[in-house]
Design a protein around this motif. Structure first.
Motif, PDB file in Angstrom:
ATOM      1  N   LEU A 256      -2.575  -3.297   0.620  1.00 31.47           N
ATOM      2  CA  LEU A 256      -2.003  -4.442  -0.073  1.00 31.47           C
ATOM      3  C   LEU A 256      -1.337  -5.279   1.001  1.00 31.47           C
ATOM      4  CD1 LEU A 256      -0.430  -2.570  -3.118  1.00 31.47           C
ATOM      5  CD2 LEU A 256      -2.641  -3.730  -2.985  1.00 31.47           C
ATOM      6  N   CYS A 257      -1.835  -6.487   1.203  1.00 28.92           N
ATOM      7  CA  CYS A 257      -1.372  -7.347   2.290  1.00 28.92           C
ATOM      8  C   CYS A 257      -0.544  -8.503   1.741  1.00 28.92           C
ATOM      9  CB  CYS A 257      -2.562  -7.900   3.063  1.00 28.92           C
ATOM     10  SG  CYS A 257      -3.653  -6.616   3.711  1.00 28.92           S
ATOM     11  N   GLY A 258       0.357  -8.989   2.567  1.00 28.06           N
ATOM     12  CA  GLY A 258       1.200 -10.104   2.168  1.00 28.06           C
ATOM     13  C   GLY A 258       2.434  -9.661   1.412  1.00 28.06           C
ATOM     14  N   VAL A 259       2.858  -8.416   1.634  1.00 24.44           N
ATOM     15  CA  VAL A 259       4.037  -7.881   0.932  1.00 24.44           C
ATOM     16  C   VAL A 259       5.296  -8.497   1.525  1.00 24.44           C
ATOM     17  CG1 VAL A 259       5.350  -5.799   0.395  1.00 24.44           C
ATOM     18  CG2 VAL A 259       2.847  -5.701   0.484  1.00 24.44           C
ATOM     19  N   ARG A 260       6.031  -9.209   0.707  1.00 22.99           N
ATOM     20  CA  ARG A 260       7.284  -9.820   1.143  1.00 22.99           C
ATOM     21  C   ARG A 260       8.497  -9.091   0.569  1.00 22.99           C
ATOM     22  NH1 ARG A 260       5.763 -14.247   3.693  1.00 22.99           N
ATOM     23  NH2 ARG A 260       3.974 -15.434   3.007  1.00 22.99           N
ATOM     24  N   ASP A 261       8.280  -8.390  -0.567  1.00 20.35           N
ATOM     25  CA  ASP A 261       9.376  -7.678  -1.226  1.00 20.35           C
ATOM     26  C   ASP A 261       8.920  -6.251  -1.509  1.00 20.35           C
ATOM     27  OD1 ASP A 261      11.440  -6.711  -2.794  1.00 20.35           O
ATOM     28  OD2 ASP A 261      11.526  -8.489  -4.090  1.00 20.35           O
ATOM     29  N   ARG A 262       9.133  -5.373  -0.542  1.00 17.37           N
ATOM     30  CA  ARG A 262       8.684  -3.977  -0.657  1.00 17.37           C
ATOM     31  C   ARG A 262       9.342  -3.262  -1.834  1.00 17.37           C
ATOM     32  NH1 ARG A 262       6.172  -0.197   2.849  1.00 17.37           N
ATOM     33  NH2 ARG A 262       6.788   1.936   2.398  1.00 17.37           N
ATOM     34  N   ALA A 263      10.622  -3.535  -2.071  1.00 19.95           N
ATOM     35  CA  ALA A 263      11.329  -2.890  -3.185  1.00 19.95           C
ATOM     36  C   ALA A 263      10.683  -3.252  -4.520  1.00 19.95           C
ATOM     37  CB  ALA A 263      12.801  -3.274  -3.169  1.00 19.95           C
ATOM     38  N   ALA A 264      10.319  -4.516  -4.690  1.00 20.36           N
ATOM     39  CA  ALA A 264       9.662  -4.941  -5.933  1.00 20.36           C
ATOM     40  C   ALA A 264       8.294  -4.283  -6.065  1.00 20.36           C
ATOM     41  CB  ALA A 264       9.531  -6.458  -5.960  1.00 20.36           C
ATOM     42  N   LEU A 265       7.569  -4.177  -4.961  1.00 24.75           N
ATOM     43  CA  LEU A 265       6.261  -3.521  -4.980  1.00 24.75           C
ATOM     44  C   LEU A 265       6.401  -2.067  -5.408  1.00 24.75           C
ATOM     45  CD1 LEU A 265       3.227  -3.268  -4.406  1.00 24.75           C
ATOM     46  CD2 LEU A 265       3.821  -2.857  -2.008  1.00 24.75           C
ATOM     47  N   LEU A 266       7.332  -1.347  -4.800  1.00 22.39           N
ATOM     48  CA  LEU A 266       7.526   0.062  -5.134  1.00 22.39           C
ATOM     49  C   LEU A 266       7.962   0.236  -6.587  1.00 22.39           C
ATOM     50  CD1 LEU A 266       9.187   1.347  -1.847  1.00 22.39           C
ATOM     51  CD2 LEU A 266       6.807   1.589  -2.585  1.00 22.39           C
ATOM     52  N   GLU A 267       8.775  -0.672  -7.082  1.00 24.29           N
ATOM     53  CA  GLU A 267       9.219  -0.607  -8.470  1.00 24.29           C
ATOM     54  C   GLU A 267       8.027  -0.743  -9.428  1.00 24.29           C
ATOM     55  OE1 GLU A 267      11.940  -3.314 -11.413  1.00 24.29           O
ATOM     56  OE2 GLU A 267      12.669  -3.013  -9.363  1.00 24.29           O
ATOM     57  N   ILE A 268       7.145  -1.686  -9.144  1.00 23.74           N
ATOM     58  CA  ILE A 268       5.954  -1.882  -9.984  1.00 23.74           C
ATOM     59  C   ILE A 268       5.044  -0.663  -9.907  1.00 23.74           C
ATOM     60  CG2 ILE A 268       3.833  -3.226 -10.257  1.00 23.74           C
ATOM     61  CD1 ILE A 268       5.493  -5.678  -9.244  1.00 23.74           C
ATOM     62  N   LEU A 269       4.786  -0.178  -8.701  1.00 26.45           N
ATOM     63  CA  LEU A 269       3.906   0.990  -8.544  1.00 26.45           C
ATOM     64  C   LEU A 269       4.494   2.219  -9.227  1.00 26.45           C
ATOM     65  CD1 LEU A 269       2.722   0.568  -4.838  1.00 26.45           C
ATOM     66  CD2 LEU A 269       1.545  -0.141  -6.936  1.00 26.45           C
ATOM     67  N   ASP A 270       5.793   2.439  -9.073  1.00 24.16           N
ATOM     68  CA  ASP A 270       6.449   3.580  -9.717  1.00 24.16           C
ATOM     69  C   ASP A 270       6.381   3.482 -11.243  1.00 24.16           C
ATOM     70  OD1 ASP A 270       7.079   4.687  -7.266  1.00 24.16           O
ATOM     71  OD2 ASP A 270       9.188   4.055  -7.302  1.00 24.16           O
ATOM     72  N   ALA A 271       6.563   2.274 -11.769  1.00 21.79           N
ATOM     73  CA  ALA A 271       6.530   2.070 -13.221  1.00 21.79           C
ATOM     74  C   ALA A 271       5.162   2.409 -13.810  1.00 21.79           C
ATOM     75  CB  ALA A 271       6.905   0.623 -13.554  1.00 21.79           C
ATOM     76  N   HIS A 272       4.113   2.296 -12.992  1.00 17.34           N
ATOM     77  CA  HIS A 272       2.764   2.593 -13.454  1.00 17.34           C
ATOM     78  C   HIS A 272       2.267   3.964 -12.997  1.00 17.34           C
ATOM     79  CE1 HIS A 272       2.837  -1.750 -14.133  1.00 17.34           C
ATOM     80  NE2 HIS A 272       1.913  -1.501 -15.047  1.00 17.34           N
TER      81      HIS A 272
ATOM     82  N   GLU B  95       4.590  -5.741  10.562  1.00 17.20           N
ATOM     83  CA  GLU B  95       4.997  -7.043  10.059  1.00 17.20           C
ATOM     84  C   GLU B  95       4.120  -8.140  10.656  1.00 17.20           C
ATOM     85  OE1 GLU B  95       9.027  -9.579  10.228  1.00 17.20           O
ATOM     86  OE2 GLU B  95       9.206  -7.540   9.484  1.00 17.20           O
ATOM     87  N   ALA B  96       3.696  -9.064   9.811  1.00 10.62           N
ATOM     88  CA  ALA B  96       2.876 -10.191  10.247  1.00 10.62           C
ATOM     89  C   ALA B  96       3.774 -11.307  10.766  1.00 10.62           C
ATOM     90  CB  ALA B  96       2.024 -10.688   9.079  1.00 10.62           C
ATOM     91  N   LEU B  97       3.160 -12.305  11.352  1.00 10.63           N
ATOM     92  CA  LEU B  97       3.909 -13.434  11.891  1.00 10.63           C
ATOM     93  C   LEU B  97       4.694 -14.179  10.819  1.00 10.63           C
ATOM     94  CD1 LEU B  97       1.304 -14.856  14.411  1.00 10.63           C
ATOM     95  CD2 LEU B  97       3.335 -13.500  14.914  1.00 10.63           C
ATOM     96  N   ASP B  98       4.202 -14.159   9.576  1.00 15.61           N
ATOM     97  CA  ASP B  98       4.894 -14.855   8.492  1.00 15.61           C
ATOM     98  C   ASP B  98       5.997 -14.009   7.852  1.00 15.61           C
ATOM     99  OD1 ASP B  98       3.476 -13.003   7.017  1.00 15.61           O
ATOM    100  OD2 ASP B  98       2.407 -14.463   5.803  1.00 15.61           O
ATOM    101  N   GLY B  99       6.261 -12.824   8.400  1.00 16.63           N
ATOM    102  CA  GLY B  99       7.320 -11.969   7.883  1.00 16.63           C
ATOM    103  C   GLY B  99       6.870 -11.004   6.801  1.00 16.63           C
TER     104      GLY B  99
END
Length: 75
Positions: free
Chosen positions: A48-64, A2-6
């Motif tokens: 992939l940097c700056g991930v704030r919503d891992r669930a949304a990222l995984l959903e997009i990757l899974d959909a593709h 996790e980065a300083l910005d969360g």
């Protein structure tokens, strides 16, 4: 980690250094939708940097059909 910005990073191994078209579409969708930054490593991986919503990222990757690192066989 996790980065300083969360935010955090998410790594993908790219077999043979070639990104297949369907994976490219998934990466582009995730990068544009979630406003991610991209870093390439010397080991042919993508971060992939700056991930704030891992669930949304995984959903997009899974959909593709982008394979998750924990689902890729090391053989």
């Amino acid at each position: 980690s996790e980065a300083l910005d969360g935010s955090s990073s998410f790594g993908l191994s790219i077999e043979g250094g070639r990104i297949r078209p369907e994976i490219r579409k998934g990466l582009r969708a995730a990068i544009e939708t979630l406003d991610l930054r991209v870093r390439l490593t010397g080991h042919q991986d993508i971060l992939l940097c700056g991930v704030r919503d891992r669930a949304a990222l995984l959903e997009i990757l899974d959909a593709h059909g982008v394979p998750r690192p924990e689902r890729v066989s090391p053989l």
